[in-house]
Design an enzyme around this catalytic site. Sequence first.
Site, PDB file in Angstrom:
ATOM      1  N   HIS A  34       0.832  -1.207   0.000  1.00  0.00           N
ATOM      2  CA  HIS A  34       0.000   0.000   0.000  1.00  0.00           C
ATOM      3  C   HIS A  34       0.868   1.260   0.000  1.00  0.00           C
ATOM      4  O   HIS A  34       0.592   2.223  -0.727  1.00  0.00           O
ATOM      5  CB  HIS A  34      -0.895   0.037   1.249  1.00  0.00           C
ATOM      6  CG  HIS A  34      -1.904  -1.061   1.331  1.00  0.00           C
ATOM      7  ND1 HIS A  34      -1.836  -2.043   2.286  1.00  0.00           N
ATOM      8  CD2 HIS A  34      -3.010  -1.323   0.594  1.00  0.00           C
ATOM      9  CE1 HIS A  34      -2.863  -2.866   2.147  1.00  0.00           C
ATOM     10  NE2 HIS A  34      -3.588  -2.458   1.125  1.00  0.00           N
ATOM     11  N   GLN A 150      -8.516  -8.001 -10.240  1.00  0.00           N
ATOM     12  CA  GLN A 150      -9.171  -6.799  -9.727  1.00  0.00           C
ATOM     13  C   GLN A 150      -8.656  -5.554 -10.443  1.00  0.00           C
ATOM     14  O   GLN A 150      -9.436  -4.680 -10.843  1.00  0.00           O
ATOM     15  CB  GLN A 150      -8.924  -6.698  -8.224  1.00  0.00           C
ATOM     16  CG  GLN A 150      -9.385  -5.395  -7.595  1.00  0.00           C
ATOM     17  CD  GLN A 150      -9.077  -5.347  -6.119  1.00  0.00           C
ATOM     18  OE1 GLN A 150      -9.808  -5.910  -5.315  1.00  0.00           O
ATOM     19  NE2 GLN A 150      -7.996  -4.685  -5.740  1.00  0.00           N
TER      20      GLN A 150
END
Length: 208
Positions: A34, A150
Amino acid sequence: MRIISSLSEFKKFRDSLFGNIGLIPTMGALHDGHLSLVNQSHQNCNHTIVSIFVNPKQFAPNEDFDSYPRNLNIDQSALESLGVDVLFLPDNQIIYPNNFSTYVEENMLAKGLESLSRPHFFKGVLTIVLKLFNIINPQSVFFGKKDYQQFRLVEKMVGDLNLDIKVVGGETIREEGGLAMSSRNAAFSESEIQDLGIIYKTLKMAKD
């Protein structure tokens, strides 16, 4: 770093910004994968916004919604140290108000692979992502390629719906032993994380 939870406060803040905005949508329990996306946003955008929302629509009834790792204080400190402009923390009522019944589905790339075992998953992902796009109005969004199906689905939705957003993919960041970093790795012991590196090593051997 500002922490914003309400739509009215965010809209007021958004109207004050100049330049382009990068968004990293997350479910929290942040790791170096992240944080690498945050750094990409810093390099390409004037402002960086991270959202944290554990999306119930991505979980089937028998999955780990209740036990999904939630480390908000740690996440907040990490984002603050990287100079994120805003941490957006919407609650469930903002994302899924009473009688919510509108969902986004893709019917080509969503077939097969992960959807075979999690048929609910991508409908939940695309719905929350589109809602965040509408609220935050970013020019660029950053997704890790670890969840490659995704990532491609978000690209497809942006293209199909003519959204003026650049979808940027970040390379997979791995544990020392080779296992892809994931929020759910918190469920494993250190020795298990090392052992699970065999997945990546075996894939590399097969490729070679």
